[in-house]
Write an enzyme that holds these catalytic residues in place. Sequence first.
Site, short mmCIF file in Angstrom:
data_model
loop_
_atom_site.label_atom_id
_atom_site.label_comp_id
_atom_site.label_asym_id
_atom_site.label_seq_id
_atom_site.Cartn_x
_atom_site.Cartn_y
_atom_site.Cartn_z
N HIS A 264 0.84 -1.21 0.00
CA HIS A 264 0.00 0.00 0.00
C HIS A 264 0.88 1.26 0.00
O HIS A 264 0.74 2.13 -0.85
CB HIS A 264 -0.92 -0.01 1.23
N GLU A 265 1.81 1.31 0.95
CA GLU A 265 2.64 2.51 1.06
C GLU A 265 3.60 2.61 -0.13
O GLU A 265 3.92 3.70 -0.58
CB GLU A 265 3.41 2.53 2.39
N HIS A 268 1.79 4.39 -2.84
CA HIS A 268 1.89 5.85 -2.64
C HIS A 268 3.28 6.34 -3.12
O HIS A 268 3.41 7.38 -3.76
CB HIS A 268 1.75 6.21 -1.16
N GLU A 303 -4.50 7.90 -3.05
CA GLU A 303 -5.03 6.64 -2.53
C GLU A 303 -5.36 5.69 -3.69
O GLU A 303 -5.32 4.48 -3.52
CB GLU A 303 -6.26 6.94 -1.68
ZN ZN Z 1 -3.02 5.24 1.86
#
Ligand code: ZN
Length: 510
Positions: A264-265, A268, A303
């Site tokens: 997830h990170e 980003h 996101e």
């Molecule tokens: Zn996030």
Amino acid sequence: MNGYDALQTHIAQLSDLLNAISVLKWDARTNMPPGGAQTRGFQLATLSRVAQEHFVSDRTARLLDAAETEVAAEPADSYRVRAVKQTRQYYEIVRRIPVELTARKATLAPVSEQVWAEAKQKNDFASFAPYLQQMLDLVRQQAEAIGYSGHPFDALVFEYEPSVTAASLKVLFGELKAGLIPLLQRIVANDCPLERDLWQHEYPLDKQKAFGLEMAQRIGYDLERGRLDIAPHPFEISFTRQDVRITTRYNLNYLPMALYGTLHEAGHALYEQGVDPALTRTALTTDFLGQYPVGGTSYGAHESQSRLWENQIGRSRAFWEAHLDRLREIFPEQLAGVDPDLMYRSVNRVRPSLIRVEADEVTYNLHIMLRVEIEMALLEGNLKVSELPAFWNAKMQEYLGVTPPNDSKGVLQDVHWSGGGFGSFPGYTIGNIMSAQFLEAAYQQIPGLQDSLNAGDYAPLLGWLQHNVYRHGRAYDANELLVRSSGSPLRVAPYLAYLEGKFTELYHLP
Ligand code: ZN
């Protein structure tokens, strides 16, 4: 020096100040001993004031006037015109917020966050309520200062998602709910238990970290310009595209926590690392209103990338077909006899649950919708702080069919409101919806995309996203990015189609 370049030099200094603030914040959340908190607070407050004074100065006004004159005849979608336009837009907004109000909010936030953390631990909403009330009053004043034409929420959501309003969100959420709730009901009615629980074994943390980093690099995260650390609440933070850091947290048994936190990170981080180098230290990589500079154009757009890489790629069947062998090399005993299908099922379990951050792809957005409805009602004055716990529980029952046993697992679960972050929640859902629209366009435009994903080759997808999304930084808003890459503004249909397809197959739904 001419008008544009002089403004650019001025904004580059602001960017340096904001990036220095970010380094201090990263350190506070990863390495700082507890004793450092108070003096770190002073350091951050001083630097933030210097940054704000730098931006809201007469000098900025003069430089802006000159730059606007200089770029007046240039194409409306050029980076130079966009940089000047954004600087002007945020200059006018930040000037409207009284310094006194910003200072009161900044002073209240750490205290309120601390009271919230204790209240959550002791399951004591009443002790947090007066602080939440104070924060709500300040946030209302902030909305009035910024100004809005429809709903006070519009003034607050602007900071995170400039292209949406309370009215547009109601339409969007209505459409989404109409697709999600029947799908969830079908899944619950057809719930099939896992054949085996994979997460009873122990998975040593150093090996978990090694696999997570390997997968992050595999999707394109550049460790020459990045690093992975531990944080209780994982986050990504960048100090220009040259230094983009990520964090995750570990559970000895439940391997997916750290892996999907890392992916997830890293998603980003791919966005930040992929910004055009020419935009470094410009208005198009600076978040004038937020707390640190980001290259991404909105929270939702950002996101969309974390969700795309975490869920649509990381939780796909193709991902486990391609990478399970490698994970089994690292954990041969723990994963003996596990095949990609079992792995795929075990990381995609759908179940109505109490906690947002642990929610699956189908129920996640329902958690967001109830929070946004609550924020709007609080701002309208139709809901009192004292009525929050009961209102929360009723909404959980309405949306998810579960009732929290206590407020710690209910209204007290998120940190956002204690720090005054009203308006930030829609970004999560908008990100989910955008991610599917981007991926649908990528499938249409990249020949053989599925074959490369099956082979664990992410370069074609990364290249497409870099070209269509990442490189532009904040030059285009979320809807412009969608129109330029997919031909239409935000649409719910691709996201609902993605969920329908995936979970109909997974749960053998009729
Ligand atoms: Zn996030």
